[in-house]
Design a protein around this motif. Structure first.
Motif: not given
Ligand code: MN
Length: 315
Positions: A104-107, A26-28, A153-155
């Motif tokens: 993006d939000h991925h470390p 859902g995020d992307t 959806t991502d949280c």
């Molecule tokens: Mn995401």
């Protein structure tokens, strides 16, 4: 690159192609849909690269404008894609090394794009896109709905540990644009009978370690076939295993093709860093949720994943 700089770059350019990640969530997809609509409102030409992954769960909730076969973009932007390995099927040859901007939000983002707008404290890429869309002054009900789907959806419906006060503030701001109760019912209070049967199969397969704090569950191609399920039906299985009382680290192994497994890790209360575990397996993600693709027989994969978990727990 700051969010303001991304907004400025979008304003100053045209003819965009938006990339989403393989096995889209859902995020992307929400981010892609929102940005595409926002750029259109600014009079720009923008398309999303067709993503062959399971989209059924989003039908009736998100609209997509897919790029025509012969579309030649001037600018390529990637959303929620931590590494080029996560480009959708068929996009690798054409777009590897071609991404100009990545949001993006991925470390674990590998910095493959020419410019990176990374905010790893955002629960979802949708939070970042919200601020970019606000900056562009394009927010409306449809865009707000797409961003709400991305974030919610991502949280996990504002429940996972990545949820912050800012996540709620943005969710609240988006809710001002429309009635999203149907979104919440669909994504958080509805499961197909297939999904529930898959959950029962994962439960039946769970093996526990470390006094029940670690569990490894399996869903094989045969399991999927037995209920005629596709990958979309399997998306929530990893989080489901983490709901078992007492579990701190849940690994779910899903067979993608014979000998190829997706290991999805979920960590509860920072018990074990999922991103580090998956890093040992050649993948990545977040501390609370991460994934990796592992090759081998089920016995081999189970052993490799178990060892990675133990290495992080003991290290
Ligand atoms: Mn995401």
């Amino acid at each position: 690159m700051t969010e303001q700089a991304v907004a400025q770059w979008l304003r100053q350019n045209d003819n965009f192609l938006i990339l989403t990640h393989i096995r889209p969530d859902g995020d992307t997809l929400g981010c892609g849909s929102a940005l595409c609509q926002g750029l259109e409102k600014l009079g720009k030409t923008a398309y999303m690269l067709r993503n062959p992954g399971g989209l059924r769960n989003f039908e009736g909730f998100l609209t997509f404008r897919w790029a025509p076969e012969d579309y030649v973009p001037e600018h390529v932007i990637a959303l929620d894609i931590a590494t080029e390995d996560l480009l959708p099927q068929g996009a690798h040859q054409q777009y590897r090394g071609k991404v100009e901007v990545c949001v993006d939000h991925h470390p674990s983002n590998e910095g493959y794009a020419q410019e990176l707008c990374l905010n790893s404290s955002a629960s979802a890429c949708g939070e970042i896109l919200y601020r970019i869309c606000r900056e562009l002054e394009v927010l409306d009900e449809a865009i707000a709905k797409a961003l709400y789907i991305a974030i919610a959806t991502d949280c996990g419906g504002f429940i996972y540990s990545n949820t912050t006060p800012e996540t709620h503030r943005i969710g609240a701001a988006l809710m001002e644009y429309g009635d999203f109760r149907k979104v919440n019912k669909h994504f958080f209070q509805t499961k197909s009978f297939k999904q529930l049967r898959l959950e029962s199969m994962v439960l039946g397969s769970e093996v526990f370690f470390e006094d029940g704090k670690v569990c490894i569950g399996v869903i094989s191609l045969a399991d999927k076939a037995s209920v005629d399920a596709d990958d979309g039906d399997c998306e929530e299985l990893a989080s489901f295993a983490a709901a078992i009382e007492g579990v701190g680290c849940a690994a779910t192994l899903r067979e993608l093709s014979p000998g190829e497994w997706k290991a999805s890790l979920r960590s509860v209360d920072t018990y074990a860093d999922s991103n580090r575990i998956c890093g040992l397996l050649g993948g990545g993600g977040h501390a609370a949720a991460a994934g990796a693709t592992v090759h081998g027989s089920l016995a081999e994969v189970r052993q490799v994943v178990y060892q990675a978990i133990m290495q992080v727990l003991k290290g």
